[in-house]
Design an enzyme around this catalytic site. Sequence first.
Site, PDB file in Angstrom:
ATOM      1  N   GLU A  86       0.579  -1.256  -0.112  1.00  0.00           N
ATOM      2  CA  GLU A  86      -0.099   0.259  -0.093  1.00  0.00           C
ATOM      3  C   GLU A  86       1.185   1.412  -0.604  1.00  0.00           C
ATOM      4  O   GLU A  86       0.756   2.460   1.165  1.00  0.00           O
ATOM      5  CB  GLU A  86      -0.643   0.126   1.212  1.00  0.00           C
ATOM      6  CG  GLU A  86      -2.156  -1.534   0.788  1.00  0.00           C
ATOM      7  CD  GLU A  86      -3.097  -0.954   2.185  1.00  0.00           C
ATOM      8  OE1 GLU A  86      -3.945  -1.736   2.044  1.00  0.00           O
ATOM      9  OE2 GLU A  86      -3.109  -0.158   3.013  1.00  0.00           O
ATOM     10  N   GLU A  94      -6.322  -7.158  -1.985  1.00  0.00           N
ATOM     11  CA  GLU A  94      -6.834  -7.602  -0.830  1.00  0.00           C
ATOM     12  C   GLU A  94      -8.281  -6.919  -0.783  1.00  0.00           C
ATOM     13  O   GLU A  94      -8.714  -6.117  -1.375  1.00  0.00           O
ATOM     14  CB  GLU A  94      -5.735  -6.211   0.393  1.00  0.00           C
ATOM     15  CG  GLU A  94      -4.595  -7.237   0.425  1.00  0.00           C
ATOM     16  CD  GLU A  94      -3.997  -5.718   1.981  1.00  0.00           C
ATOM     17  OE1 GLU A  94      -5.471  -5.361   2.690  1.00  0.00           O
ATOM     18  OE2 GLU A  94      -2.716  -5.642   2.061  1.00  0.00           O
TER      19      GLU A  94
END
Length: 441
Positions: free
Chosen positions: A223, A343
């Site tokens: 991320e 995710e």
Amino acid sequence: MNSGYREKYLYPFIGITVTATILYFSFDQHFDFTLVLWQKNMGFVAVESTHFTVTDVHDLHTSSKSTLYVNGWNSYWLFEAPSRDTVSRLFKKASQLGLNVCRTWAFSDGPGPNSLQISPGVFNQKALKELDYEIVEARKNGIRLILSLVNNLSVFGGKEQYVKWAQEAGVNISSSPDPFFSDSTIKGYYKAYIKAIITRKNSLSGVRYSEEPAIFAWELINEPRCDSNSSSSILQAWITEMAAYIKSLDQNHLVTVGLEGFYGPTVVEKSEVNPGEWAALFGTDFIQNSAIDGIDFASVHLYPDSWMPLSNDTEKMNFVSKWMDSHISDAENILKKPVVFTEVGCRADVKDQGVYNRKSMFTVVYDKIFESARKGQAGGGAMIWQLLVEDMNEYGDPFSLVAWNEPTTSQLILKQSCRLQSIFWKSKDLERNDPCYGLVP
């Protein structure tokens, strides 16, 4: 046993085995005594246009190529699991649901008993051997791994720890974590870590990570965000440099970024797809970042409960549908690469009109991937955040689940595994121990 057989076959075999063992121990002082002599045959994953493919070698003379779709999960904690039995149970349970790819951390930076990298270039061999073990167990169960190499967040050290190391070495940089992407000293630390991991020889199997087919891909960073550069130019340059560096060390494995999937401010027509105006301010851009030559497939995350906490269940489901459609379309028509939703998280404790919404969200996600696969499009798969095994509450979060203890969820997962297989295989083509044997037409 006749003496001719012993002299012709048995004695030479014993001699070669003993000699090879002595040589191996002589040249590798860190070798673990538990030697894995036989491993499951697996092919490396490649990308052809918008699809993942695997070339499986059946024997010395025959091989076949097949298309692979990801039905996977996240378990970030594997290398510091309470026991090796915990890791083994997880992979065994996951394989029984037909899950085929696990995403996990191959990083932990800074002082600590379980850290992989204690300081720049100084490694915890005990922790690295646990990473070795999870790779061996994954392969044993026919599962591949996406290994993430650093964290954007400070949890497990991350880019903040790299900045701290540079400051302690006398490098004149700000205390912001963003110099991680631009400072040459820090980039040198990160490259050294990448090299140490990719070139590592597994202490259990003797296979270098760069030659291990159970590794699906390397992920540059979990991320990434570069708040100080909303135009994404700094992150774009960093991704380009690091992807090229990995490719210089390892031509066998795929590389992805680890993006959340937010569209940047330069893509005005896509701004309405983001979960909010805030999402365009983190110095990332899904299309620009994913289009880099060294990036083999796009990665996207999906957290409507976190990103849209004030929205109702219907609004969240509409967002999920639009988010997935947009990224699959971009991957198909602009990037011309597969995209994996690496995710996918849904809180277990969020209710709408008294009904848990996890089943609804997973159903939408799985249906979108299956439809894309059925049409031969770029939706390469989805991965749940996150799976645990029993008695692991300390590793849990609001999105965690023990899937095999939730019949509805486990049935959804197995159904997705089987119908993705059914695009290419019939039950008669599967081995009887395959979890989908008898469940596909």
